[in-house]
Motif scaffolding. Structure first.
Motif, PDB file in Angstrom:
ATOM      1  N   GLU A 147      -7.083   0.859   1.066  1.00 30.42           N
ATOM      2  CA  GLU A 147      -6.252   0.875   2.280  1.00 30.42           C
ATOM      3  C   GLU A 147      -7.005   0.279   3.467  1.00 30.42           C
ATOM      4  OE1 GLU A 147      -3.517   4.828   1.403  1.00 30.42           O
ATOM      5  OE2 GLU A 147      -5.487   5.123   2.298  1.00 30.42           O
ATOM      6  N   ASP A 148      -8.284   0.602   3.562  1.00 29.88           N
ATOM      7  CA  ASP A 148      -9.092   0.102   4.672  1.00 29.88           C
ATOM      8  C   ASP A 148      -9.197  -1.419   4.617  1.00 29.88           C
ATOM      9  OD1 ASP A 148     -10.709   0.317   6.940  1.00 29.88           O
ATOM     10  OD2 ASP A 148     -12.530   0.310   5.744  1.00 29.88           O
ATOM     11  N   LEU A 187       0.812  -1.219   0.000  1.00 28.68           N
ATOM     12  CA  LEU A 187       0.000   0.000   0.000  1.00 28.68           C
ATOM     13  C   LEU A 187       0.845   1.270   0.000  1.00 28.68           C
ATOM     14  CD1 LEU A 187      -2.638  -1.202   2.609  1.00 28.68           C
ATOM     15  CD2 LEU A 187      -3.033  -0.889   0.171  1.00 28.68           C
ATOM     16  N   ASN A 189      -7.168  -3.531   3.282  1.00 30.04           N
ATOM     17  CA  ASN A 189      -5.901  -4.233   3.399  1.00 30.04           C
ATOM     18  C   ASN A 189      -5.032  -3.713   4.533  1.00 30.04           C
ATOM     19  OD1 ASN A 189      -5.936  -6.019   0.853  1.00 30.04           O
ATOM     20  ND2 ASN A 189      -6.559  -4.008   0.124  1.00 30.04           N
ATOM     21  N   GLY A 190      -5.593  -2.791   5.318  1.00 30.14           N
ATOM     22  CA  GLY A 190      -4.796  -2.170   6.370  1.00 30.14           C
ATOM     23  C   GLY A 190      -4.872  -2.923   7.675  1.00 30.14           C
ATOM     24  N   LEU A 248      -8.061   6.894   5.318  1.00 27.82           N
ATOM     25  CA  LEU A 248      -7.906   5.697   4.488  1.00 27.82           C
ATOM     26  C   LEU A 248      -8.959   5.629   3.385  1.00 27.82           C
ATOM     27  CD1 LEU A 248      -6.235   4.937   7.010  1.00 27.82           C
ATOM     28  CD2 LEU A 248      -7.157   2.644   6.838  1.00 27.82           C
ATOM     29  N   ARG A 305       1.428   6.865  -0.916  1.00 27.21           N
ATOM     30  CA  ARG A 305       0.340   5.898  -0.937  1.00 27.21           C
ATOM     31  C   ARG A 305      -0.083   5.642  -2.388  1.00 27.21           C
ATOM     32  NH1 ARG A 305      -2.899   9.135   3.637  1.00 27.21           N
ATOM     33  NH2 ARG A 305      -4.488   7.524   3.442  1.00 27.21           N
ATOM     34  N   ILE A 358      -1.501   1.425   7.770  1.00 27.06           N
ATOM     35  CA  ILE A 358      -1.291   0.594   6.580  1.00 27.06           C
ATOM     36  C   ILE A 358       0.201   0.318   6.433  1.00 27.06           C
ATOM     37  CG2 ILE A 358      -3.351   1.382   5.320  1.00 27.06           C
ATOM     38  CD1 ILE A 358      -1.479   3.233   3.689  1.00 27.06           C
ATOM     39  N   ASP A 359       0.550  -0.866   6.087  1.00 27.00           N
ATOM     40  CA  ASP A 359       1.964  -1.257   5.963  1.00 27.00           C
ATOM     41  C   ASP A 359       2.793  -0.761   7.148  1.00 27.00           C
ATOM     42  OD1 ASP A 359       1.205  -2.368   3.595  1.00 27.00           O
ATOM     43  OD2 ASP A 359       2.402  -1.078   2.291  1.00 27.00           O
ATOM     44  N   ASP A 386      -8.130   0.924  11.803  1.00 23.91           N
ATOM     45  CA  ASP A 386      -8.960   2.022  11.311  1.00 23.91           C
ATOM     46  C   ASP A 386      -9.586   2.702  12.517  1.00 23.91           C
ATOM     47  OD1 ASP A 386     -10.537   3.661   9.668  1.00 23.91           O
ATOM     48  OD2 ASP A 386     -12.185   2.215   9.679  1.00 23.91           O
TER      49      ASP A 386
END
Lengths: 246, 259
Positions: free
Chosen positions: A178-179, A10, A181-182, A174, A16, A166-167, A185
């Motif tokens: 991103e949400d 990400l 795969n993060g 986000l 990003r 993220i990462d 949140d």
């Protein structure tokens, strides 16, 4: 569910996927008074999110047993249009929207001067037309402006944004990629004038220090959103006076 | 109607006492009521626990059923958390479909367990894409004297720590236990007149404008948070709840989950 965690990169070269920096908001667009029938309304865009909020009231509250003899009751309905997400959402309230409606109402309650209108309801309806993560925060921003547009006495506006991880990096606002795969949140809403937090939720996993940094980041972004909300309201009312159209 | 007036009077009482540094039941601001956790209380359930925090009494039962996985996670089990605020538990509760309070309660407990990744969902796969274990966490409130979240979350993780997977019942073979990877514990506090009070009882919840739940894991990371109520919180107040939440969660984990 945080699916595919770590499977998609990400952050590349400090940016990003959409080119933003870690502390950068998506583009915001605010329009005030977009609906004719509602007492107040606002259209709010945050990146790929498109939401519209309408306010009706203060008006006599039905059912009457739900009235509060001392103050107005704010009712908040967060609703996603069936076409607002990739997999069609079945119309009507689900458990997620019930919870979001509750916490969003509680995010606005502290600023609405409810004691002026006993036994009434102030109904806030938020429709998510297109979603790209952060819909509840966009909804609160829209609702807050719509309340002001409806002329409801308020102590201040409420501004809202999410932060996440993220990462392994704490980042602002986000998007859906991103949400999904993060790692975490955290939506936040704040009264800018007093720095009072009126909504705070978190899911995923944060170190204590990351949480603290995330909260500070969200608070400073809320101040930026606040200025945009104010500007949109001032813009609307400086231009339309004297037209006599409504 | 009468009940509302009584609650109003009690509200004033809570505020008055706090003004002089006291709580209605004589506790310190950072002190829990007495906690008890009784495990395996329901023989028909695959895991269960009855948690009491003072007069608050919550029963959590966990059932496992084979079912279809989500299409976007074909090799993972499913967690479904539900809470029932049954009318037996409080004059404020009414029968009928779940209201926003029960939905919130279930979702906050669910968030803590999910965020901590306490359950290794891949271990719940029976046949990829076809059949996985669905873990139903059902929270049943028996007596509501406030702070249902902490009691329910503690009951949920206590139940999950002793799960027996019912393979035989469905003619399956496989592991009969489900090792937990973490132990999320929820700690809730309210803000009343600028004071932070942990483990609010019913009257304190009623008097408080805002409430914050912090769920933390064995290593001190946070795996869930929820502010509720019609008030706001200052950054320092949130920091105080987070710090206290991690500390209290550690004590509760040691004393009631690993004993």
């Amino acid at each position: 569910m945080k699916e595919g965690k770590g499977e998609i990169e990400l952050i590349k070269e400090g940016k990003r996927l959409d080119g933003r920096g870690f502390e950068e908001l998506r583009p915001i667009k605010i329009e005030v008074g977009v609906l004719k029938r509602a007492d107040g309304s606002c259209y709010f865009e945050l990146g790929g999110n498109k939401v519209i909020a309408a306010v009706y009231g203060p008006r006599e509250m039905h059912p009457r047993h739900a009235q509060d003899a001392k103050m107005a009751v704010v009712r908040y309905r967060y609703n996603m249009a069936p076409f607002s997400v990739d997999d069609r959402k079945r119309p009507g309230p689900d458990r997620r929207s019930v919870e979001i409606s509750k916490v969003s109402r509680e995010a606005l309650d502290p600023v609405v001067m409810r004691e002026y209108y006993p036994k009434t309801s102030i109904d806030v309806y938020v429709e998510v037309l297109q979603s790209d993560a952060g819909t509840r925060t966009a909804g609160i921003n829209a609702a807050s402006v719509a309340l002001a547009d409806a002329g409801i006495p308020m102590k201040d506006l409420v501004s809202s944004v999410a932060v996440g991880k993220i990462d392994g990096e704490v980042v602002l606002d986000l998007d859906a990629m991103e949400d999904n795969n993060g790692e975490a949140d955290m939506p936040v809403a704040m009264v800018a004038r007093t720095n009072t937090i009126t909504l705070l939720q978190m899911d995923g996993r944060f170190e204590k220090e990351e949480f603290e940094r995330g909260l500070k980041l969200a608070m400073s972004a809320c101040h930026k959103i606040y200025e945009l909300q104010r500007a949109a309201l001032i813009d609307r009312y400086s231009e339309s006076v004297g037209e006599g159209e409504e | 109607m009468g009940l509302e007036i009584v609650n109003e009077v009690r509200k004033d009482y809570v505020h008055d006492l706090i003004g002089s540094g006291k709580r209605v039941d004589g506790r310190g601001f950072r002190e829990y009521r007495e906690i008890s956790v009784e495990r395996d209380v329901i023989k028909r359930a695959e895991g269960s626990a009855r948690v009491k925090i003072g007069n608050t009494d919550v029963l959590v039962g966990v059932k496992l059923d084979p079912g279809a996985p989500f299409s976007d996670a074909p090799d993972k089990g499913v967690i479904i958390t539900n809470a029932e605020l049954v009318p037996l538990a409080s004059p404020e509760f009414e029968s009928g479909p779940p209201g926003e309070n029960s939905v919130q309660l279930a979702r906050v407990v669910d968030r803590g367990i999910r965020g901590s990744e306490a359950i290794d969902l891949e271990k719940l796969c029976i046949e990829e894409g076809e059949k996985v274990w669905i873990v139903f966490i059902d929270i049943h409130i028996l007596d509501n004297d406030g702070n249902l979240v902490d009691a329910a979350a503690l009951g949920a993780i206590a139940s999950l720590l002793n799960i027996r997977i019912p393979n035989e019942r469905y003619g399956l073979t496989g592991e009969s236990t489900l090792p937990m990877r973490d132990t999320p514990v929820a700690v809730t506090a309210v803000e009343i007149d600028g004071n932070i009070l942990v483990d609010p009882n019913f009257n304190e919840e009623n008097a408080a404008a805002s409430r914050l739940t912090v769920i933390s894991n064995a290593d001190g990371t946070l795996s869930g948070m929820q502010k509720s109520g019609s008030g706001g919180l200052k950054e320092e107040e949130i920091a105080e709840v987070v710090e206290m939440g991690i500390e209290k969660a550690g004590e509760i984990r040691e004393k009631y989950l690993f004993s």
